[in-house]
Design a protein around this motif. Structure first.
Motif, PDB file in Angstrom:
ATOM      1  N   UNK A   2       0.885  -1.260   0.125  1.00  0.00           N
ATOM      2  CA  UNK A   2       0.061  -0.049   0.048  1.00  0.00           C
ATOM      3  C   UNK A   2       0.871   1.435  -0.112  1.00  0.00           C
ATOM      4  N   UNK A   3       0.587   2.222  -0.772  1.00  0.00           N
ATOM      5  CA  UNK A   3       1.202   3.483  -0.951  1.00  0.00           C
ATOM      6  C   UNK A   3       2.465   3.522  -1.676  1.00  0.00           C
ATOM      7  N   UNK A   4       2.677   2.346  -2.625  1.00  0.00           N
ATOM      8  CA  UNK A   4       3.878   2.308  -3.138  1.00  0.00           C
ATOM      9  C   UNK A   4       3.574   2.882  -4.733  1.00  0.00           C
ATOM     10  N   UNK A   5       4.798   3.520  -5.188  1.00  0.00           N
ATOM     11  CA  UNK A   5       4.564   3.942  -6.644  1.00  0.00           C
ATOM     12  C   UNK A   5       5.241   3.288  -7.576  1.00  0.00           C
ATOM     13  N   UNK A  28      -2.341   0.725  -5.488  1.00  0.00           N
ATOM     14  CA  UNK A  28      -3.697   0.568  -4.836  1.00  0.00           C
ATOM     15  C   UNK A  28      -4.521   1.591  -5.701  1.00  0.00           C
ATOM     16  N   UNK A  29      -4.297   2.750  -6.044  1.00  0.00           N
ATOM     17  CA  UNK A  29      -5.421   3.356  -6.853  1.00  0.00           C
ATOM     18  C   UNK A  29      -5.677   2.486  -8.231  1.00  0.00           C
ATOM     19  N   UNK A  30      -4.875   2.044  -8.687  1.00  0.00           N
ATOM     20  CA  UNK A  30      -5.004   1.436  -9.921  1.00  0.00           C
ATOM     21  C   UNK A  30      -5.985   0.016  -9.788  1.00  0.00           C
ATOM     22  N   UNK A  31      -5.546  -0.675  -8.515  1.00  0.00           N
ATOM     23  CA  UNK A  31      -6.517  -1.789  -8.351  1.00  0.00           C
ATOM     24  C   UNK A  31      -7.732  -1.426  -8.162  1.00  0.00           C
ATOM     25  N   UNK A  32      -8.006  -0.451  -7.363  1.00  0.00           N
ATOM     26  CA  UNK A  32      -9.416   0.203  -6.891  1.00  0.00           C
ATOM     27  C   UNK A  32     -10.157   0.603  -8.133  1.00  0.00           C
ATOM     28  N   UNK A  51      -1.425  -9.501 -10.392  1.00  0.00           N
ATOM     29  CA  UNK A  51      -0.953  -9.217  -8.915  1.00  0.00           C
ATOM     30  C   UNK A  51       0.433  -9.047  -8.818  1.00  0.00           C
ATOM     31  N   UNK A  52       1.159  -9.844  -9.898  1.00  0.00           N
ATOM     32  CA  UNK A  52       2.618  -9.777  -9.549  1.00  0.00           C
ATOM     33  C   UNK A  52       3.207  -8.342 -10.466  1.00  0.00           C
ATOM     34  N   UNK A  53       2.585  -7.705 -10.929  1.00  0.00           N
ATOM     35  CA  UNK A  53       2.712  -6.460 -12.006  1.00  0.00           C
ATOM     36  C   UNK A  53       4.041  -6.960 -12.697  1.00  0.00           C
TER      37      UNK A  53
END
Length: 409
Positions: A2-5, A28-32, A51-53
Motif C-alpha cells: 500500500x502506498x507504493x509508486x 492501490x489506486x490502479x487496483x481500485x 497481481x505480480x505486476x
C-alpha cells in the motif's frame, strides 16, 4: 504494498526505446479503479489483473532484443536502432532537447538513470487499426474516467443528433468534466473534422462532373482526370468548411483581398489580447463551477493560472463574448473611438500559454490615404485617435497603461 509508486511507460511498441507517456502510478489506486470498472463498465468485465505486476510480453521482447544485439551483421537491425533513438528523442519530451547539454526535464532524466524496474505497457501492439467513425464504442474506451459506466456516448438515438451538436452539448454542459479535459476537446475536434471530410469526399469528386459510382474508379485511374482535378483545385475543395485546411485559408484570403479591392488599404491594424488574469467575473465563475468558496484575494498568481488551465472552454467562451461585445458596443458605437468603421476583418489565434488574441484590420470612413493625402493630414488623423502619453499616477488608467500597454526590455 500500500502506498507504493510504480513507474509505468506507455509505448506504441514494446521494442521501442522511447515512450508515449511516462508517469508514476499508485498501485492501490490502479487496483481500485480496475475493480470499479470491472463491476460497472461492461467493456472491462473480462479484464484480469496481474497481481505480480510483471509484464510477460515485455520480458520476451527484451530477450529477443538481447539476442539480436549480438548479430552485428544484421543491417536492418542497426537501421531500426537509429529510428528508435530518434523516436526516443521525440517521444520522451514531445520535442527535441533545448541544447546539446541540458535536457528539457532534467529532474525526469535523473530519475530515469536510477530507476530500473519500469513497467512497459503497449496495449495497442499487434492489434488491427479500427476506423474511429465506424466504432461507436471508441469514446467510452478512450475516456473511461468520463464514461465510467460505458454508456451515454454518441450512438444511434430516437431523434437524429449530429456529431457536432453532440460534442457542443458535451463541452457546454453544466457538468464541466468534458470541458476541463483537454484530451477530450482535441478528440472532439478531430472527430468532427474527420466526419466532415468523410461525408463530403465522395460529393467532391462527383460535383461538376458526370461521374457515377460505376466509373469513379476509372476516373481516379486516369492521369488526365487527376491532373484536371488538381489544376482546378477540385480535389480538395470539399475541405473549405474545415478550419485550418488550405482550402479554408484560400477562401479567407480571397475574402480579405476582396475587401482591399473594394475599400482600399485598411486604415488600422490592431491586436487585442485576452486579459483573462484581470477579468474577475471569469475567475469567479470558474471558482463557482468548481464549488470553491475562495475569493480572488486569497489566490496566488499560480493558482489563477491553474484555474484558467483547467477550464480552457470557459476562458475561450469568455474571450469570444467580450470580443464581440467590445466591437459592437465600443468600437462601433456613436463615440467612434477609432473613427467610423466601414468594415473590419479579424483572425483569432492562441498563444503558447493558451490565451487567445485577435489580429484585426479596420477600414475607416474618411481616413486619409498614404501617397494621396499630405503628410500633415495623415499626422492629424493619427494624433486624433492614437496617443503614446502615460497618464498621471493619480489617474485610474496609470496602472493599466504601464503594466499592459508598455513594452519593457
Amino acid at each position: 504494498m500500500e502506498g507504493s509508486l510504480l513507474p509505468v511507460k506507455l509505448k506504441r511498441k514494446l521494442t521501442y526505446k522511447g515512450h508515449y507517456d511516462y508517469q508514476y502510478v499508485d498501485t492501490m489506486h490502479v487496483q481500485e479503479a480496475l475493480w470499479y470498472l470491472k463491476h460497472c463498465n461492461f467493456f472491462y468485465k473480462d479484464v484480469e489483473f496481474n497481481e505480480s505486476w510483471i509484464n510477460e510480453f515485455s520480458l520476451e521482447d527484451n530477450g529477443l532484443i538481447k539476442k539480436n544485439d549480438g548479430c552485428k551483421e544484421d543491417q536492418d537491425m542497426s537501421i531500426d536502432d537509429n529510428d528508435d533513438d530518434l523516436l526516443h528523442d521525440r517521444q520522451t519530451h514531445c520535442m527535441f532537447q533545448d541544447t546539446c547539454l541540458m535536457p528539457v526535464d532534467i529532474g525526469q532524466e535523473a530519475l530515469d538513470v536510477y530507476v530500473d524496474n519500469v513497467l512497459n505497457v503497449a496495449p495497442g501492439e499487434n492489434n488491427n487499426p479500427i476506423k474511429l467513425l465506424s466504432d461507436s464504442t471508441n469514446e467510452a474506451k478512450c475516456f473511461p474516467v468520463l464514461f465510467p459506466s460505458g454508456f451515454n456516448t454518441y450512438e444511434k438515438r430516437q431523434y437524429r443528433l449530429t456529431l457536432s451538436c453532440y460534442f457542443n452539448n458535451r463541452l457546454l454542459h453544466a457538468d464541466g468534466r468534458f470541458a476541463r479535459n483537454v484530451e477530450y476537446i482535441f478528440f472532439a475536434q478531430y472527430m468532427s473534422e474527420l466526419e466532415q471530410v468523410v461525408s463530403k469526399v465522395s460529393i467532391a469528386l462527383r460535383k461538376g462532373t458526370s461521374c457515377t459510382s460505376q466509373n469513379m474508379t476509372e476516373v481516379l485511374k486516369d492521369e488526365n482526370s487527376l491532373n484536371k482535378l488538381l489544376e482546378f483545385d477540385d480535389g480538395y475543395r470539399f475541405l473549405k468548411p474545415i478550419r485550418g485546411t488550405p482550402a479554408f485559408w484560400q477562401s479567407a484570403q480571397r475574402d480579405l483581398l476582396a475587401c482591399v479591392r473594394m475599400l482600399g488599404k485598411p486604415t488600422w491594424f490592431a491586436s487585442f489580447s485576452s486579459a483573462d488574469m484581470r477579468w474577475k467575473n471569469l475567475l469567479y465563475s470558474i471558482l463557482k463551477q468548481e464549488g470553491r468558496t475562495q475569493t480572488l484575494e486569497q489566490l496566488q498568481w499560480a493558482d489563477k493560472c491553474e484555474l484558467l488551465r483547467r477550464n480552457p472552454v470557459t476562458a475561450a467562451r469568455m474571450f469570444d463574448f467580450r470580443w464581440h461585445v467590445f466591437v459592437k458596443e465600443v468600437l462601433m458605437s456613436p463615440a467612434n473611438p477609432i473613427g467610423k468603421i466601414e468594415d473590419y476583418y479579424y483572425r483569432v489565434e492562441f498563444q503558447q500559454r493558451g490565451s487567445p488574441h485577435c489580429h484585426c484590420l479596420f477600414w475607416i470612413s474618411g481616413a486619409p490615404v498614404l501617397d494621396k493625402n499630405t503628410d500633415e493630414e495623415v499626422i492629424v488623423f493619427i494624433d486624433k485617435y492614437v496617443t503614446c502619453e502615460i497618464p498621471s499616477e493619480e489617474d485610474l488608467l496609470f496602472e493599466v497603461v504601464t503594466s499592459v500597454q508598455q513594452h519593457s526590455k
